[in-house]
Design a protein around this motif. Structure first.
Motif: not given
Length: 361
Positions: A63, A65-66, A88, A113-114
């Motif tokens: 997961d 995210a960036k 990203t 992570d998200t």
């Protein structure tokens, strides 16, 4: 290349697997999973902006995210972080930044992570410290060298030669307390251009000859060991002369000679060599063979400036004040005022109504 996989969980509980042997690292080993480095090894002196490549560990995060990259600088002894970029792409492991100043730098990367879990890695500090630039060896013109962020208060721009093509407009030396120094002295570094050549409100100009164009000094600016000659202006403005100095600016050990200020449509024409205002100081100067179309063959004075250890001789005013025309309250100390001529009176010094002068020695 070995690829490491790990999953962010609350409180950063990590599940880590390698392609060979699954293992759970101890807490002291977690930092080794994510590292950041850079390729800059060019020393502390930097004169042009240049790239720096950041590289970090190749990892896989469930997961993802960036990545966020920050750069810090020291401001008044405090480390200040600035975001440079968000990435990203989970497969990217390099980023090229630009070093465009001389500071104490450090880089930091954050992986998230998200769910908002994050881990940081950062580089050690590295110091870039440039104290001087060379013209034209490193920058073509004085203005370019002055404007670059690599030059800060207390630094020096050394000038060996001034190319006339580099200053279609006046040099604006405004805001920095630096030295701009002609290498070899005024006989070696000559700036010849009509109109106004330089405007300065902080710092010091030293070791130049200025021909045809004048110099304007204000604030706390200083000019030393310069020659100003061949400057002829013909307008009604009190802002133009071979030298205009105001506020708390200072001129030291300069020669102001063979300049002229002429009236236009019967107005202006004051201050053939200099206009001095405010609380400015002129010391150890020779002001000679200048002419004014009206007042102040050598100098036109307003405000409360100080003139010290100067020689003012062989200047001419068409109307009054061959040496000085005074419309203020100056202090004149240990100076020689001789052989000046005025058409209507006050060959040496002329005081307008209400003005006073303190003359010592």
């Amino acid at each position: 290349m070995k690829r490491i996989s790990f999953l962010f969980l609350p409180a950063f509980t990590l599940l880590v697997m390698t392609c060979d042997n699954p293992f759970t690292p101890e807490p002291t080993g977690k930092e080794d999973l994510f590292k950041l480095s850079h390729d800059y090894d060019g020393g502390t002196r930097i004169v042009q902006k240049r790239p720096i490549v950041l590289t970090w560990s190749e990892i896989t995060v469930t997961d993802f995210a960036k990545y966020t990259i920050h750069r810090s600088t020291l401001k008044n002894g405090k480390e200040v972080w600035e975001e440079r970029v968000e990435i990203t792409n989970p497969l990217q492991v390099t980023y090229t930044d630009t070093l465009n100043d001389d500071e104490t730098f450090r880089y930091r990367i954050r992986i998230e992570d998200t769910a908002g879990n994050a881990r940081d890695a950062q580089t050690e500090e590295f110091v870039l410290h440039t104290t001087s630039l060379l013209v034209p060896a490193e920058y073509e013109s004085m203005q370019e060298a002055y404007d670059t962020p690599f030059i800060d208060d207390g630094d020096t721009v050394f000038v060996e030669y001034v190319n006339p093509r580099t200053y279609a407009r006046p040099f604006l030396f405004v805001g920095k307390d630096i030295y701009i120094k002609g290498v070899g002295g005024p006989e070696e570094v000559v700036v010849s251009h009509g109109g106004t050549i330089a405007v300065m409100n902080r710092g010091t100009l030293t070791g130049f000859t200025f021909q045809k164009g004048g110099v304007i000094l204000s604030g706390t600016a200083a000019m030393s060991d310069c020659i100003i000659t061949g400057v002829y202006t013909s307008d009604k403005s009190v802002e133009r002369s071979a030298v205009v100095i105001s506020d708390s600016a200072e001129i030291r050990n300069c020669r102001i000679s063979n300049n002229g200020k002429y009236a236009l449509y019967g107005r202006g024409g004051n201050g053939g060599g200099m206009i001095i205002r405010g609380h400015a100081t002129v010391r150890d100067c020779i002001i000679t063979e200048n002419q004014a179309g009206r007042k102040g063959g050598a100098v036109y004075i307003s405000g409360e400036p100080t003139i010290m250890n100067c020689i003012i001789d062989r200047n001419i005013a068409k109307e009054v004040g061959g040496g000085m025309a005074i419309d203020g309250n100056p202090t004149i100390i240990n100076s020689i005022i001789t052989n000046n001529v005025a058409g209507e009176g006050g060959g040496g010094i002329f005081l307008t109504f209400g003005s006073t002068a303190t003359v010592v020695n």
